[in-house]
Design an enzyme around this catalytic site. Structure first.
Site, PDB file in Angstrom:
ATOM      1  N   TYR A  23       0.847  -1.262  -0.031  1.00 40.02           N
ATOM      2  CA  TYR A  23       0.112  -0.122   0.029  1.00 40.02           C
ATOM      3  C   TYR A  23       1.063   1.280  -0.028  1.00 40.02           C
ATOM      4  CZ  TYR A  23      -5.120  -0.773   0.054  1.00 40.02           C
ATOM      5  OH  TYR A  23      -6.165  -1.061  -0.342  1.00 40.02           O
ATOM      6  N   GLU A  59      -0.424   4.887  -0.540  1.00 38.55           N
ATOM      7  CA  GLU A  59      -1.566   6.128  -0.774  1.00 38.55           C
ATOM      8  C   GLU A  59      -0.660   7.270  -0.448  1.00 38.55           C
ATOM      9  OE1 GLU A  59      -5.025   5.845   1.605  1.00 38.55           O
ATOM     10  OE2 GLU A  59      -5.280   3.711   0.718  1.00 38.55           O
ATOM     11  N   ASP A  61      -6.793  13.439 -25.135  1.00 36.84           N
ATOM     12  CA  ASP A  61      -6.805  12.004 -24.612  1.00 36.84           C
ATOM     13  C   ASP A  61      -6.189  11.079 -25.785  1.00 36.84           C
ATOM     14  OD1 ASP A  61      -7.584   9.373 -24.065  1.00 36.84           O
ATOM     15  OD2 ASP A  61      -9.395   9.893 -23.268  1.00 36.84           O
ATOM     16  N   THR A  89      -3.984   5.868 -21.890  1.00 38.69           N
ATOM     17  CA  THR A  89      -3.649   4.590 -21.244  1.00 38.69           C
ATOM     18  C   THR A  89      -2.430   4.062 -21.636  1.00 38.69           C
ATOM     19  OG1 THR A  89      -5.071   3.353 -23.051  1.00 38.69           O
ATOM     20  CG2 THR A  89      -6.038   3.690 -20.938  1.00 38.69           C
ATOM     21  N   LYS A 145      -2.204   0.223 -24.724  1.00 37.76           N
ATOM     22  CA  LYS A 145      -2.390   0.049 -26.256  1.00 37.76           C
ATOM     23  C   LYS A 145      -1.295   0.055 -27.004  1.00 37.76           C
ATOM     24  CE  LYS A 145      -7.174   1.810 -25.309  1.00 37.76           C
ATOM     25  NZ  LYS A 145      -7.290   2.371 -23.935  1.00 37.76           N
ATOM     26  N   ARG A 196      -0.963  -2.608 -17.943  1.00 41.03           N
ATOM     27  CA  ARG A 196      -2.301  -1.785 -17.858  1.00 41.03           C
ATOM     28  C   ARG A 196      -2.191  -0.622 -17.004  1.00 41.03           C
ATOM     29  NH1 ARG A 196      -6.209  -4.880 -20.842  1.00 41.03           N
ATOM     30  NH2 ARG A 196      -7.931  -3.519 -20.872  1.00 41.03           N
TER      31      ARG A 196
HETATM   32  N1  DSN Z   1     -12.211   0.150 -24.868  1.00 44.58           N
HETATM   33  C1  DSN Z   1     -11.117   1.088 -25.485  1.00 44.58           C
HETATM   34  C2  DSN Z   1     -11.053   0.813 -27.016  1.00 44.58           C
HETATM   35  O1  DSN Z   1     -11.317  -0.323 -27.468  1.00 44.58           O
HETATM   36  O2  DSN Z   1     -10.679   1.523 -27.748  1.00 44.58           O
HETATM   37  C3  DSN Z   1     -11.188   2.384 -25.180  1.00 44.58           C
HETATM   38  O3  DSN Z   1     -11.491   2.438 -23.895  1.00 44.58           O
END
Ligand code: DSN
Length: 454
Positions: free
Chosen positions: A52, A54, A226, A252, A255, A261
Site C-alpha cells: 500500500y 497511498e 486524450d 492509457t 495500447k 495496464r
Molecule cells: N475500450 C477502448 C477501445 O477499445 O478503444 C477504449 O477505452
C-alpha cells in the site's frame, strides 16, 4: 517444469493456458489491444502488488514506501523522456485506467454541472468524455438526419461524466467524416465549455491540436487531449504530439504504448498538483504499484530504437491494410487512416458490423464492431468494423501480411453473403458449420505460427 499455480489451482492455470493459446493462434486486430514483453509481465506480477502506498512520492500515508517512491520516480522520469516533457510539466502515473485518469482531470478542473465539449461518441469519441444515449430509434434517426454538427444529448445519461457534468459533443463533417474546426469553434463559442476534449476510440485521422488549443483559448477553456490510442505512436516519434500544446494530456499505457495496464496524465505543474489530489483522496485509494512497475518497464522499452521502428511499422502496416482493403472494394471511413487502425464502413455490404465481427472471430480474426459517423444504427448493432495493426506489428508482420488479411476479410464476406437474411443466432450456426470459414481459420493459424508472440 511445474509452476506453483499449476500445482495449487489447475483450473485457473488451464484457463490462462487456453487464453494464451487463443491469443497465439488468432490475429488480434482490436486496435486497443497489444502483447506485452515478458519483462513487463514479470514487473506486473511482482511483489509491488503487495504494497500500500497511498499518497505521492515522499509523502505517503504508509511506512515502507521508500522503494515504491524510487519506482514511481523512475516511472515519472521515463514518462518525461518518452513524451519530451517541458520542465514546467508534471506527471501522474497512479490513475488505474484511462477513464479514472479522465475523471481525475474533471474533478481537478471543473465544478459539477460545467459544460464539457468533446467528440460525439458514435464518431469515435470515448464514453468517459460523457454520453447520453437516445433510446428512441425514430428520434435518433431524426437527430442524425438533422445534419447538425452538435449533439446535446439523448434522454438516457449513461455514465458518470454525463450525470455530473454537461457534455456537448461535436460531430465530424458529413462530407469527409473528419474534424470541421470552423464548426467546432462555432459550437465552442455558443456553448462556452470549461473543458474541450479531443481523442477517443475510432477517429482514424490526425487531430490538429494547435487549432483546438486556439479555440479553447478564445473562450478561456482548458484543452485536454486524450491520446490513449496513440500514446505509443507518439512516444515512438511516429505521430504528432499534443504535449506542450494542450493543457492536459491523458493516456492509457496498454495500447500502442505496450506497457502494461494503467494510465498516465501529463499536465502543467500547477494543474498536475490539483490532479494528484483528485486521484487521492478524490477518486482512488492505494496506487497499483505493480502496474506502475509494468508502465516503468514498458517506458524503458519505448526509449529503445526498436520501439521507434515498431511505431513506424504500425503506421506502414495500417496504410498497407487500408490500401489492400480498398483493393478488395471495401469502403473505409475517411477513405484511409493516419494511424494504427482503419474503420470499414459496411453499410453497403451484405453483412453489418456485429455479425461480421462474429464471422471473422470464427475465422481466427478478432475485431470489434463499431459505430461510425452519420450512422443512426444503435451501438449494439452498428454499421462499421474497427481493425487495428498493433498486435500484428508486435508479431513482426509487415505490409505483405496486411494484404493477406484483407483478402481473408473479403473472402469471409463472400462466404457469409448467402446468410445475410438470417438472424444473428442462425447466422452463427451456419458459420460454425462452414468448411470455408474453418479453412480461413486454419490459414490464419498457420500464419500466426510463423509470427509467434514472444
Ligand atoms: N475500450 C477502448 C477501445 O477499445 O478503444 C477504449 O477505452
Amino acid at each position: 517444469m511445474t509452476t506453483p499455480l499449476q500445482k495449487t489451482d489447475a483450473k485457473v492455470f488451464r484457463l490462462i493456458q487456453k487464453e494464451e493459446k487463443r491469443q497465439q493462434e488468432t490475429l488480434s486486430m482490436i486496435p486497443s489491444e497489444n502483447w506485452f514483453s515478458p519483462s513487463v509481465r514479470e514487473a506486473v506480477g511482482s511483489v509491488f502488488s503487495h504494497k500500500y502506498a497511498e499518497g505521492n512520492i515522499g509523502s505517503r500515508y504508509y511506512e515502507g514506501t521508500d522503494i515504491v517512491d524510487e519506482l514511481e520516480t523512475l516511472a515519472i522520469d521515463r514518462a518525461k523522456k518518452a513524451f519530451n516533457l517541458l520542465r514546467s510539466w508534471g506527471v501522474n502515473v497512479q490513475a488505474l485506467s484511462g477513464s479514472s485518469a479522465n475523471l481525475a482531470v474533471y474533478l481537478a478542473l471543473l465544478q459539477p454541472g460545467d459544460t464539457i465539449l468533446a467528440m460525439y461518441l458514435p464518431d469515435g469519441g470515448h464514453l468517459s468524455h460523457g454520453w447520453s444515449f437516445e433510446p428512441d430509434a425514430k428520434k435518433r434517426e431524426k437527430e442524425v438526419k438533422s445534419g447538425l454538427l452538435v449533439y446535446t444529448g439523448g434522454s438516457k445519461k449513461v455514465n458518470i461524466t454525463s450525470l455530473l457534468y454537461n457534455p456537448v459533443q461535436y460531430k465530424t463533417d458529413p462530407d469527409t467524416s473528419q474534424f470541421n474546426y470552423k464548426e467546432i469553434e462555432k459550437i465552442a463559442l455558443k456553448y462556452k465549455p470549461k473543458l474541450i476534449i479531443t481523442g477517443g476510440t475510432a477517429y482514424p485521422r490526425i487531430i490538429n491540436h494547435r487549432k483546438i488549443k486556439a479555440i479553447a483559448k478564445k473562450i478561456g477553456a482548458f484543452y485536454m487531449a486524450d491520446v490513449a490510442h496513440e500514446a505509443g505512436l507518439i512516444a515512438g516519434g511516429a505521430f504528432p504530439s499534443p504535449v506542450g500544446i494542450a493543457d492536459v494530456v491523458t493516456m492509457t499505457t496498454h495500447k500502442t504504448l505496450r506497457s502494461g495496464r494503467g494510465a498516465i496524465i501529463l499536465a502543467k505543474q500547477d494543474l498536475i498538483e490539483k490532479i494528484n489530489r483528485a486521484i487521492l483522496p478524490g477518486l482512488q485509494g492505494g496506487p497499483h504499484n505493480h502496474n506502475i512497475a509494468g508502465i516503468c518497464v514498458g517506458l524503458g522499452e519505448a526509449a529503445k530504437p526498436a520501439f521507434k521502428k515498431y511505431a513506424a511499422q504500425i503506421i506502414k502496416n495500417t496504410s498497407a491494410l487500408a490500401d489492400a482493403l480498398k483493393a478488395q472494394e471495401f469502403k473505409l471511413v475517411t477513405d484511409g487512416s493516419d494511424k494504427h487502425f482503419v474503420l470499414i464502413d459496411l453499410s453497403q455490404e451484405p453483412i453489418l458490423g456485429r455479425p461480421f465481427a462474429r464471422i471473422l472471430a470464427h475465422a481466427g480474426i478478432t475485431t470489434n464492431y463499431s459505430t461510425m459517423p452519420w450512422d443512426a444504427r444503435p451501438p449494439r448493432n452498428p454499421s462499421a468494423l474497427r481493425l487495428g495493426t498493433p498486435v500484428l506489428t508486435t508479431r513482426g508482420m509487415k505490409e505483405k501480411e496486411m494484404a493477406q488479411v484483407a483478402q481473408w476479410i473479403r473472402e469471409a464476406m463472400n462466404i457469409a453473403e448467402p446468410w445475410k437474411e438470417l438472424s444473428f443466432e442462425k447466422l452463427e450456426q451456419e458459420v460454425i458449420k462452414s468448411k470455408d470459414v474453418k479453412q480461413i481459420a486454419k490459414e490464419v493459424k498457420d500464419l500466426c505460427k510463423k509470427f509467434p508472440l514472444h
